[in-house]
Structures are given as structure tokens and as C-alpha cells.
Design a protein around this motif. Structure first.
Motif, PDB file in Angstrom:
ATOM      1  N   MET A   1       0.845  -1.201   0.000  1.00  0.00           N
ATOM      2  CA  MET A   1       0.000   0.000   0.000  1.00  0.00           C
ATOM      3  C   MET A   1       0.879   1.249   0.000  1.00  0.00           C
ATOM      4  SD  MET A   1      -2.808   1.124   2.837  1.00  0.00           S
ATOM      5  CE  MET A   1      -3.600   2.711   2.759  1.00  0.00           C
ATOM      6  N   THR A   2       0.471   2.240  -0.739  1.00  0.00           N
ATOM      7  CA  THR A   2       1.196   3.502  -0.777  1.00  0.00           C
ATOM      8  C   THR A   2       0.373   4.579  -0.115  1.00  0.00           C
ATOM      9  OG1 THR A   2       2.257   2.905  -2.852  1.00  0.00           O
ATOM     10  CG2 THR A   2       2.244   5.231  -2.275  1.00  0.00           C
ATOM     11  N   ILE A   3       0.938   5.230   0.858  1.00  0.00           N
ATOM     12  CA  ILE A   3       0.285   6.358   1.523  1.00  0.00           C
ATOM     13  C   ILE A   3       1.138   7.594   1.274  1.00  0.00           C
ATOM     14  CG2 ILE A   3      -0.354   7.366   3.732  1.00  0.00           C
ATOM     15  CD1 ILE A   3      -2.246   5.227   2.949  1.00  0.00           C
ATOM     16  N   ASP A   4       0.546   8.656   0.743  1.00  0.00           N
ATOM     17  CA  ASP A   4       1.284   9.886   0.500  1.00  0.00           C
ATOM     18  C   ASP A   4       1.726  10.494   1.836  1.00  0.00           C
ATOM     19  OD1 ASP A   4       0.855   9.641  -2.143  1.00  0.00           O
ATOM     20  OD2 ASP A   4      -0.950  10.904  -2.159  1.00  0.00           O
ATOM     21  N   THR A   5       2.981  10.780   1.967  1.00  0.00           N
ATOM     22  CA  THR A   5       3.500  11.407   3.174  1.00  0.00           C
ATOM     23  C   THR A   5       4.414  12.549   2.781  1.00  0.00           C
ATOM     24  OG1 THR A   5       5.383   9.903   3.225  1.00  0.00           O
ATOM     25  CG2 THR A   5       3.436   9.261   4.514  1.00  0.00           C
ATOM     26  N   ALA A   6       4.703  13.410   3.736  1.00  0.00           N
ATOM     27  CA  ALA A   6       5.633  14.508   3.458  1.00  0.00           C
ATOM     28  C   ALA A   6       6.986  13.912   3.082  1.00  0.00           C
ATOM     29  CB  ALA A   6       5.773  15.405   4.681  1.00  0.00           C
ATOM     30  N   THR A   7       7.531  14.371   1.978  1.00  0.00           N
ATOM     31  CA  THR A   7       8.760  13.785   1.465  1.00  0.00           C
ATOM     32  C   THR A   7       9.985  14.621   1.769  1.00  0.00           C
ATOM     33  OG1 THR A   7       8.346  14.882  -0.638  1.00  0.00           O
ATOM     34  CG2 THR A   7       7.556  12.629  -0.404  1.00  0.00           C
ATOM     35  N   THR A   8       9.833  15.696   2.498  1.00  0.00           N
ATOM     36  CA  THR A   8      10.986  16.533   2.816  1.00  0.00           C
ATOM     37  C   THR A   8      10.945  16.912   4.280  1.00  0.00           C
ATOM     38  OG1 THR A   8       9.727  18.478   2.177  1.00  0.00           O
ATOM     39  CG2 THR A   8      11.129  17.509   0.496  1.00  0.00           C
ATOM     40  N   ASN A   9      12.057  17.410   4.770  1.00  0.00           N
ATOM     41  CA  ASN A   9      12.071  17.867   6.147  1.00  0.00           C
ATOM     42  C   ASN A   9      12.456  19.333   6.185  1.00  0.00           C
ATOM     43  OD1 ASN A   9      15.051  18.226   6.688  1.00  0.00           O
ATOM     44  ND2 ASN A   9      15.024  16.103   5.932  1.00  0.00           N
ATOM     45  N   ASN A  10      12.189  19.939   7.301  1.00  0.00           N
ATOM     46  CA  ASN A  10      12.409  21.369   7.434  1.00  0.00           C
ATOM     47  C   ASN A  10      13.623  21.684   8.326  1.00  0.00           C
ATOM     48  OD1 ASN A  10      10.177  22.104   5.878  1.00  0.00           O
ATOM     49  ND2 ASN A  10       8.816  21.679   7.597  1.00  0.00           N
ATOM     50  N   THR A  11      14.503  20.715   8.486  1.00  0.00           N
ATOM     51  CA  THR A  11      15.654  20.922   9.342  1.00  0.00           C
ATOM     52  C   THR A  11      16.542  22.015   8.773  1.00  0.00           C
ATOM     53  OG1 THR A  11      15.609  18.585   9.895  1.00  0.00           O
ATOM     54  CG2 THR A  11      17.616  19.788  10.419  1.00  0.00           C
ATOM     55  N   THR A  12      16.966  22.937   9.613  1.00  0.00           N
ATOM     56  CA  THR A  12      17.861  24.001   9.176  1.00  0.00           C
ATOM     57  C   THR A  12      19.294  23.491   9.254  1.00  0.00           C
ATOM     58  OG1 THR A  12      16.351  25.675   9.978  1.00  0.00           O
ATOM     59  CG2 THR A  12      18.627  26.357   9.595  1.00  0.00           C
ATOM     60  N   HIS A  13      20.007  23.626   8.122  1.00  0.00           N
ATOM     61  CA  HIS A  13      21.385  23.160   8.077  1.00  0.00           C
ATOM     62  C   HIS A  13      22.304  24.360   7.946  1.00  0.00           C
ATOM     63  CE1 HIS A  13      20.212  18.905   7.363  1.00  0.00           C
ATOM     64  NE2 HIS A  13      19.168  19.479   6.819  1.00  0.00           N
ATOM     65  N   ALA A 195       2.204  18.283  -2.898  1.00  0.00           N
ATOM     66  CA  ALA A 195       1.276  18.844  -1.918  1.00  0.00           C
ATOM     67  C   ALA A 195       1.941  19.158  -0.587  1.00  0.00           C
ATOM     68  CB  ALA A 195       0.109  17.878  -1.710  1.00  0.00           C
ATOM     69  N   HIS A 196       2.990  18.418  -0.226  1.00  0.00           N
ATOM     70  CA  HIS A 196       3.692  18.643   1.034  1.00  0.00           C
ATOM     71  C   HIS A 196       4.918  19.521   0.821  1.00  0.00           C
ATOM     72  CE1 HIS A 196       1.140  15.558   2.787  1.00  0.00           C
ATOM     73  NE2 HIS A 196       1.479  14.757   1.800  1.00  0.00           N
ATOM     74  N   ALA A 331       1.241  24.360  -5.223  1.00  0.00           N
ATOM     75  CA  ALA A 331       0.435  25.581  -5.145  1.00  0.00           C
ATOM     76  C   ALA A 331      -1.033  25.300  -4.898  1.00  0.00           C
ATOM     77  CB  ALA A 331       0.582  26.391  -6.438  1.00  0.00           C
ATOM     78  N   HIS A 332      -1.504  24.122  -5.298  1.00  0.00           N
ATOM     79  CA  HIS A 332      -2.929  23.793  -5.166  1.00  0.00           C
ATOM     80  C   HIS A 332      -3.085  22.291  -5.280  1.00  0.00           C
ATOM     81  CE1 HIS A 332      -2.318  23.581  -9.491  1.00  0.00           C
ATOM     82  NE2 HIS A 332      -1.959  24.854  -9.465  1.00  0.00           N
ATOM     83  N   CYS A 333      -3.901  21.709  -4.435  1.00  0.00           N
ATOM     84  CA  CYS A 333      -4.115  20.262  -4.518  1.00  0.00           C
ATOM     85  C   CYS A 333      -5.582  19.959  -4.242  1.00  0.00           C
ATOM     86  CB  CYS A 333      -3.204  19.500  -3.564  1.00  0.00           C
ATOM     87  SG  CYS A 333      -3.321  19.992  -1.842  1.00  0.00           S
ATOM     88  N   GLN A 334      -6.050  18.887  -4.869  1.00  0.00           N
ATOM     89  CA  GLN A 334      -7.459  18.505  -4.796  1.00  0.00           C
ATOM     90  C   GLN A 334      -7.557  16.982  -4.874  1.00  0.00           C
ATOM     91  OE1 GLN A 334      -6.292  20.635  -7.511  1.00  0.00           O
ATOM     92  NE2 GLN A 334      -5.554  18.672  -8.265  1.00  0.00           N
ATOM     93  N   SER A 335      -8.760  16.473  -4.838  1.00  0.00           N
ATOM     94  CA  SER A 335      -8.943  15.029  -4.916  1.00  0.00           C
ATOM     95  C   SER A 335      -8.674  14.556  -6.343  1.00  0.00           C
ATOM     96  CB  SER A 335     -10.366  14.656  -4.508  1.00  0.00           C
ATOM     97  OG  SER A 335     -11.262  14.867  -5.594  1.00  0.00           O
TER      98      SER A 335
END
Length: 591
Positions: A1-13, A195-196, A331-335
Motif C-alpha cells: 500500500m502507498t500512503i502519501d506522506t511529506a517527502t521533505t524535512n524542514n531541518t535548518t542546516h 502537496a507537502h 500551489a494547489h491540490c485537490q482530490s
């Protein structure tokens, strides 16, 4: 099963120029930097390379893995891809869908063409093709230009740089190489990272909208059934005991099945049917129930997933003085109900890239870049509004026939042919790319219809824009000459007028070919540009002159933007009126 998840992180380097594993002290420079190598990012990279600019494209995923995502390419999108020379492989692979049909208890309820009959296009259908094929095709085109997606890598920092020519300084992290970083300065950054979007978050841009408790399950599978539906139909099915499901034909004999889980049942059984607990067996069971009394057998599952239905819109689509832009789902996401994700994202890219490239060529003014948000954000708002209604109908207690009625009501817009710029007060008055036109069937801000005509030089049937395929990064002009014998002087004056932004000029006339042959001193170049408007009672002239303010003796100059939308319709009976009007239009936004 594939679940869309955030693919990036916001860690400051932090930057550390003393470390051998970190960035070098000399920043690299590139014209365009793209984050996200889905279809939207890959298309942007292709168009930028075609325009002769340098590009680097990064993606955070180790390998492309886009089974089961956007698999609808609408006719309007195909027109744009074809103009850029990027449609051939998709057209040869995908399934062309002509109709959408609804069934209740196995009985046909309604059947409508997917594209309205009045649309003038060679692509009056929906193309169903897997996103992995779209990405592979676009990636192959990039590879042929010696550009590869750099993965896994992403931009972790964006700041204003010291170089005026390359004003955006980014820190790029390469995740495979022990988190090696490098500094890359660019002229423009395009956030196409979904979207993320981490780019959107780094810019501090918020999103507006809602995420619902409504869910949809999707399966891409090889199936066997005695349900007798056309292979070129999108089918909506429902019966007295099951939820609404949708069947879409796909390439290589595949079928995509959407199960729209009933929102009232989900509310009552939230614990059982939340996104993380809907299983493959649940989707298969509901699909089989909806097809009753017909049988449905799954021979092989290639992909399955569960989507949460929602609509969200970024509050801004550009930042840092029009140097950073958000495109597509960033910029925009929908079903996925109406297949708008890839198509709207591609529309963003086609709207934006020609403006960026012409600015960098010093052909148009920089302030034109503000029209990207002004034109595309209202389109995104309308996409989300239509999607909300359609998704609610699909997941509610309405009949599949009623759902089809909703699709029919909005299909001119959702297929892309009915999108019009300039209808919103925020982009109507201050947009130099749209010269207000008189009331007519075809107006500025609309897509220029690709009418059928006869090519005078060869006598063959063709379409108006066949000659501009592969050379999309320029304005084109249609000259509606009516009687070419009478209007020849004015027409030749328009053809003699040159501008760096203007490419092909096409003359459309109602004059019969034998009379044109009698005209003296017609150049070979002009003969090759003449199209005979004799199909369906001179439909090109009728469309552009369907108003009371245009004299039938006038010549009309129709200026068509690189993205295929009409920028200006200028009428006049003399060369001075016509050339003066066209010149004034271009002076409004060119350097």
C-alpha cells in the motif's frame, strides 16, 4: 500500500565551508533550479531546455515511484504538449476515452461525450496513461539533452544572494553522499515538489482550504469481468447495496478502479474506515458489490492506495520578487476525482515558462511575471470549487447519473478547453497580455480554437496551428482577411510587420482558391501562410466576428500567446489601423 506522506524535512542546516563533505566555497550558477521531478517539474525542465537555458532538477526520492498517481491527460493539455513536441509517445501508448457513462444495477443510465461537441480540437477525448509513462517520456526527452534528475537531493535553504544576475542562493543537500551540500546560485527556482512542498514551507507560504473525512480507494489492476462496457468509456457504477465506483481504461489492458467511500457511512464507522485502516480487500469488496449483477475478478494488482479528499490552495504562488514560483500540487491540490492534478500543474508550467524565458531573452518586461499568479490562481480556485462538488457527489448518496450530470455541467472547464483568463477582477485591468475585446463568441483570454481549414498551397485539410508545433516559445498571429482580393494591402502590411516576440503569421480567407490564383505577385511565403476558411460556413470568421461591432469588411489580427491563449483581437480596414493596433499591444509588455 502507498500512503502519501511529506517527502521533505524542514531541518535548518548550517553551511560549513571548512568541511570536505560540505559545499565548496565557490557557488555554482544555473539559470533555473527545479525542485521536484514529477510530471510538472520534468515538463518545466524540458521547456526550459528547449528555450536554450540551463537547468538542474532535484528530487528527494531515491528512485521514481509514481504508480497510480495522475493518469488523466485532457485534450487541452495534449494540445500544449503537442505544440512543444512532447506528446507523441503518450498518444501512442495511452487509451483515448470518448465518453463517460453511468450505470445503476447494471443498466445504462446516461452517456455523454467527454469533451463538448462545440470544442474545435483534434484531441476531443481524454487520454488515460499512467503517470510513470508520462514521467518516463519526459525524462527520456531530458536525457537526450544531457540533463538528468539528481536524486536523492533537495534544497534545504533559500536566501537572497549577492549576485544580481543570479540573485537566488540555495543550499542543496545530496542525501546519498553522506548529506553532502553545495551552494547553487540561480536566476529562478521552481517549486514543483507536491502537496507537502518543502519549498512552500521554507518560503513561509500558507495554504487555505480543508481536508475532509471522505476517502477514496484506488486500484490499478488487470481484471476479468462480464460487465459489457466500452473500452473507450469512463464508467460510473452504482447499485442498491454498494458505493459508487469509477472504472477507467488504462494502457496495456489495465483498469483503474476508484471506490468512493460513502461519507455518511464513514462518519458512522470512522474507526473502521479511517485512511490507515482501509485495506486492499475493502476496496476490492466494494468494487465487486458495485458491479453486481456482473462479475469482477482481479487477476493482478499493480498498485493500490487510499486518498483523503480535500482541497487546499497556497495563499501565494510566487515569492522573492518573482524569482521563486510554486507550480502544480505545491500551489494547489485537490482530490483525484476529476483528474485535475497533472493537467492544472501542466497549465501552470505552460503559463509560466514562456514568460520567464522571454524576460531572460530581454524581449518582455519583468513585471509581466506578476501575471502568472494573477492568471493561474483564479483557475486553481475554480478547479478546487468544481472538485469539491464532484467529490461530494461521488462520496454521497447521489446517483451515478447525477454525478455524471455534474461532470457534464463543468466538462468544458475540467477538460481545459473552457479555461479563460481575465474573468477575475484581480487580473482583468492590469494585465498587459490581455487586450480587452468586444463581445464575441471567441474573446481575449480564451484558448484560440484549433479550427479545421484548407491549406491553400497544398489543398489539404489541416488545422490552424499545425505549423507552430515544435516552435511554441513565440507569439503567433492569425490574420482574418475575409475577401483577400479586397484586403490584400492591409494583410501584406501586417505580414511585413516584424517583432522579436512574433513568429508565425497565418492568413485565413474566404476567397476561393481559383480567385487567389489570379492574384499577381503573391510571394511563395505568403501562399504558404494562406488557409481557406470554407469548412462549416467559414467557421473561423464566424467565431471571431460574432458581434455587432465588427464590420464584415474589416481585417482582424488575432494575436495568440505562446501558451495558446488569445492576447488581442484587433480590427480595422486600413493598414495603419491594424499595424498600429498590433504595435500598441506589443508595446504594452515588450522591452
Amino acid at each position: 500500500m502507498t500512503i502519501d506522506t511529506a517527502t521533505t524535512n524542514n531541518t535548518t542546516h548550517s553551511n560549513n565551508n571548512n568541511s570536505s563533505n560540505n559545499e565548496s566555497s565557490t557557488p555554482k550558477q544555473i539559470d533555473f533550479l527545479i525542485v521536484g521531478a514529477g510530471p510538472v517539474g520534468l515538463l518545466a525542465a524540458n521547456l526550459i531546455i528547449q528555450a536554450g537555458f540551463s537547468v538542474r532538477i532535484f528530487d528527494v526520492e531515491y528512485e521514481p515511484n509514481h504508480w497510480g498517481r495522475g493518469d488523466w491527460i485532457h485534450g487541452r493539455t495534449l494540445e500544449l504538449l503537442e505544440r512543444a513536441g512532447l506528446a507523441e509517445e503518450l498518444l501512442s501508448t495511452g487509451v483515448k476515452v470518448d465518453q463517460i457513462t453511468s450505470y445503476m444495477n447494471g443498466e445504462l443510465q446516461s452517456s455523454i461525450p467527454f469533451v463538448p461537441d462545440e470544442v474545435e480540437s483534434k484531441h476531443q477525448y481524454l487520454l488515460c496513461v499512467g503517470q510513470h509513462i508520462t514521467e518516463s517520456s519526459l525524462q527520456s526527452s531530458l536525457t537526450n539533452q544531457d540533463v538528468e534528475v539528481e536524486r536523492p537531493a533537495t534544497v534545504i535553504n533559500i536566501v537572497q544572494g549577492p549576485d544580481a544576475e543570479y540573485p537566488i542562493r540555495t543550499t542543496v543537500m545530496h542525501l546519498r553522499d553522506e548529506a553532502r551540500t553545495e551552494q547553487v546560485d540561480c536566476k529562478y527556482l521552481l517549486g514543483c515538489d507536491g502537496a507537502h512542498s518543502d519549498i512552500r514551507q521554507q518560503l513561509g507560504i500558507q495554504t487555505e482550504g480543508e481536508t475532509t473525512e471522505t476517502h477514496a480507494g484506488v486500484i490499478d489492476a488487470l481484471v476479468r469481468t462480464n460487465f459489457n462496457a466500452g473500452r473507450k468509456d469512463v464508467c460510473m457504477l452504482q447499485n442498491d447495496v454498494a458505493k459508487t465506483i469509477s472504472l477507467f481504461p488504462r494502457e496495456n489492458g489495465l483498469t483503474r478502479i476508484f471506490v468512493h467511500f460513502d461519507e455518511k457511512e464513514l462518519e458512522m464507522r470512522k474507526e473502521q474506515y479511517n485512511r490507515n485502516k482501509i485495506q486492499l480487500e475493502d476496496i476490492q469488496r466494494e468494487a465487486k458489490r458495485a458491479l453486481l449483477p456482473n462479475r469482477l475478478e482481479f487477476l493482478g494488482i499493480l498498485y493500490w492506495s487510499v486518498y483523503v479528499v480535500g482541497q487546499r490552495l497556497a495563499t501565494e504562488m510566487d515569492a522573492m520578487k518573482q524569482r521563486v514560483f510554486l507550480c502544480g500540487d505545491a500551489a494547489h491540490c485537490q482530490s483525484p476525482t476529476l483528474g485535475q492534478g497533472v493537467n492544472t500543474g501542466f497549465g501552470d508550467v505552460f503559463n509560466l515558462v514562456w514568460k520567464l524565458c522571454m524576460v531572460e531573452r530581454n524581449v518582455i518586461k519583468r513585471d509581466v511575471l506578476s501575471t502568472y499568479t494573477a492568471e493561474r490562481r483564479p483557475v486553481a480556485q475554480q478547479v478546487l470549487a468544481v472538485d469539491k462538488v464532484a467529490a461530494k457527489a461521488a462520496a454521497g448518496h447521489r446517483s451515478s447519473k447525477e454525478y455524471c450530470s455534474i461532470v457534464e455541467e463543468h466538462r468544458a472547464f475540467t477538460t481545459g478547453f473552457g479555461i479563460q483568463y481575465g474573468q477575475n477582477k484581480n487580473n482583468n485591468d492590469n494585465n498587459p497580455l490581455l487586450l480587452p475585446s468586444k463581445e464575441a463568441k471567441v474573446q481575449t483570454g480564451m484558448r484560440a480554437p484549433n479550427f479545421k481549414v484548407f491549406h491553400y498551397a497544398t489543398g489539404r485539410k489541416t488545422r490552424l496551428f499545425e505549423k507552430v508545433h515544435g516552435d511554441w516559445l513565440a507569439f503567433n498571429m492569425l490574420v482574418l482577411a475575409d475577401d483577400l482580393i479586397k484586403s490584400r494591402e492591409a494583410v501584406e502590411s501586417l505580414l511585413d510587420w516584424k517583432h522579436p516576440a512574433l513568429s508565425t503569421q497565418i492568413v485565413i480567407t474566404t476567397t476561393p482558391a481559383d480567385k487567389i490564383e489570379q492574384e499577381e505577385n503573391l510571394s511563395t511565403t505568403m501562399k504558404d501562410r494562406i488557409m481557406l476558411d470554407k469548412l462549416n460556413r467559414a467557421q473561423v470568421h464566424a467565431a471571431y466576428r460574432n458581434n455587432t461591432n465588427t464590420n464584415n469588411d474589416d481585417v482582424q489580427a488575432v494575436v495568440v500567446r505562446p501558451d495558446g491563449y488569445i492576447g488581442a483581437i484587433i480590427s480595422g480596414s486600413t493598414a495603419d489601423e491594424l499595424v498600429g493596433g498590433v504595435k500598441k499591444y506589443f508595446e504594452g509588455f515588450t522591452v
